[in-house]
Motif scaffolding. Structure first.
Motif, PDB file in Angstrom:
ATOM      1  N   LYS A  74      36.681  38.739  14.556  1.00  0.00           N
ATOM      2  CA  LYS A  74      36.288  38.781  13.146  1.00  0.00           C
ATOM      3  C   LYS A  74      35.230  39.853  12.908  1.00  0.00           C
ATOM      4  O   LYS A  74      35.293  40.611  11.934  1.00  0.00           O
ATOM      5  N   LEU A  78      35.468  43.369  10.645  1.00  0.00           N
ATOM      6  CA  LEU A  78      34.507  43.610   9.575  1.00  0.00           C
ATOM      7  C   LEU A  78      33.777  44.942   9.793  1.00  0.00           C
ATOM      8  O   LEU A  78      33.542  45.701   8.845  1.00  0.00           O
ATOM      9  N   SER A  79      33.451  45.213  11.038  1.00  0.00           N
ATOM     10  CA  SER A  79      32.750  46.458  11.372  1.00  0.00           C
ATOM     11  C   SER A  79      33.616  47.677  11.048  1.00  0.00           C
ATOM     12  O   SER A  79      33.130  48.664  10.473  1.00  0.00           O
TER      13      SER A  79
END
Length: 411
Positions: A74, A78-79
């Protein structure tokens, strides 16, 4: 894990350090062009490299903690999303907006936020997915992708310069998108021991691990950071030197960068492939890397011709290639699953601080070349001595001498 699946997963995870490396390395050949196009100083153009790495360094431990709690996949996705958004902002800034430098700086900050969750979490992912010899080989492969990024990045920058300097960020966007799609579809399940304890209890647990392993973590993290500080600093110096002093630019400039960075890639791969879990061998290669890096810096105090600069930088890159896979393996194997994300992220933060400050310091130092390499040599000598003392690396030399003596007696 089957060999075919391992290759597929490693190819995907390998995109993460590639994304992080592209963020800075692709700008190296076009730094003088950016300086001219944006009408800024070489200190300001160096800041475009450093702000990316500095923000990433700050974000890395936060992302590491969140990955221990909520899962690596996750946080990686997101990064990568942040990296893509940062690229869009930078591209917008490059298309003739007022105050383009400000826009580009903001875009670089957003990219840095995203980059903080790429390469460090890649190492943590490998720690979760593999064990023993497979882990050390996989960590070596990570450094290979790291090196490949450094090798191809100058060509990307040089080719982009034929169109516009900000064209590099179009490529960076699509590389990040490819990594996002690859991670999303290739990594289904991770045998990760997630943290469910309250924050205060978790922090106490981490402090206990850090105190217990301080003798290992601190000097190794520092030698990794110093190695990258010196490497990126010298690459920035090289970028300005070969264009301003030797009037070399275009694709040839990309070939010049390919020599030391290609050696870094090969040595990193060879080291990761051969160290396995052999701690004595790791210490030998670590000592060899420190010696090569220190020796190359000392030689540059006296020799400044173009071919001497490239040769010494290549030796320095090989030294870093020996050091980083050994340090990665030792640190990743030192801590358990619960704390691995955060501890590896702390190490990644320290490494990236080296990448962040290298361009700034070398931009300030390069006015006095001899003094610059004296300072760099002293920094490396002090750090090297700390690592040698902490890990009793002198015993490696003594062990080798004993082995040679025994062989002579029996031959």
């Amino acid at each position: 894990m089957k060999k075919k699946a391992t290759v597929y997963i490693m190819s995907t995870i390998g995109l993460l350090p590639l994304v992080m490396v592209l963020g800075n390395s692709m700008l190296l050949p076009i730094l003088p062009l950016m300086e001219d196009e944006l009408n800024i100083t070489h200190i300001e153009v160096g800041m475009l490299l450093s702000i990316f790495s500095l923000i990433a360094a700050i974000v890395i431990p936060i992302v590491g903690f969140l990955s221990d709690r909520f899962g690596r996949k996750k946080l990686v996705l997101l990064s990568l999303f942040f990296v893509m958004v940062g690229n869009l902002v930078t591209i917008i800034g490059g298309h003739g907006f007022k105050e383009p430098y400000t826009w580009i700086l903001i875009g670089r900050i957003i990219q840095g936020i995203g980059a903080g969750g790429t390469a460090p979490l890649a190492m943590a992912l490998i720690g979760d997915l593999f064990e023993g010899e497979q882990r050390s080989k996989s960590l070596g492969i990570i450094e290979v992708f790291n090196g490949i990024g450094k090798v191809v990045s100058p060509f990307i920058g040089a080719i982009a310069a034929l169109f516009s300097w900000y064209s590099v960020f179009y490529f960076y966007f699509f590389a990040s998108l490819m990594a996002f799609v690859g991670i999303y579809f290739s990594i289904k399940s991770i045998n990760q021991e997630k943290v469910n304890e309250p924050l205060l209890h978790y922090l106490k647990m981490l402090m206990s691990v850090i105190r217990k392993e301080a003798r290992t973590l601190f000097p190794l993290s520092l030698i990794g950071a110093v190695g990258l500080f010196l490497l990126f600093g010298m690459l920035v110096f090289l970028s300005f030197e070969i264009e301003r002093i030797y009037a070399l630019n275009g694709l040839f400039k990309g070939f010049v960068f390919m020599v030391p960075l290609g050696v870094l890639t090969y040595v990193s791969y060879w080291t990761g492939k051969n160290i396995a879990s052999n701690s004595l061998y790791m210490k030998k290669l670590l000592l060899l890397g420190i010696t090569l890096l220190t020796g190359s810096l000392l030689s540059l105090i006296f020799f400044h011709q173009f071919h001497e600069l490239i040769f010494s930088l290549t030796i320095a890159a090989s030294g870093v290639g020996f050091i980083l896979p050994c340090v990665n393996t030792i640190i990743t194997s030192t801590v358990g699953g619960k704390e691995r994300g955060f501890i590896v992220s702390i190490y990644g933060m320290v490494r990236f601080l080296g990448v962040a400050f290298g361009p700034i310091f070398f931009s300030l130092w390069m006015q006095e070349v001899v003094s610059m390499f004296v300072k760099a040599s002293l920094l490396m000598i002090i750090t090297g001595i700390w690592v040698v003392i902490s890990f009793k690396l002198t015993r490696v030399i003594k062990t080798r001498k004993v082995q040679l003596t025994i062989r002579k007696k029996f031959n």
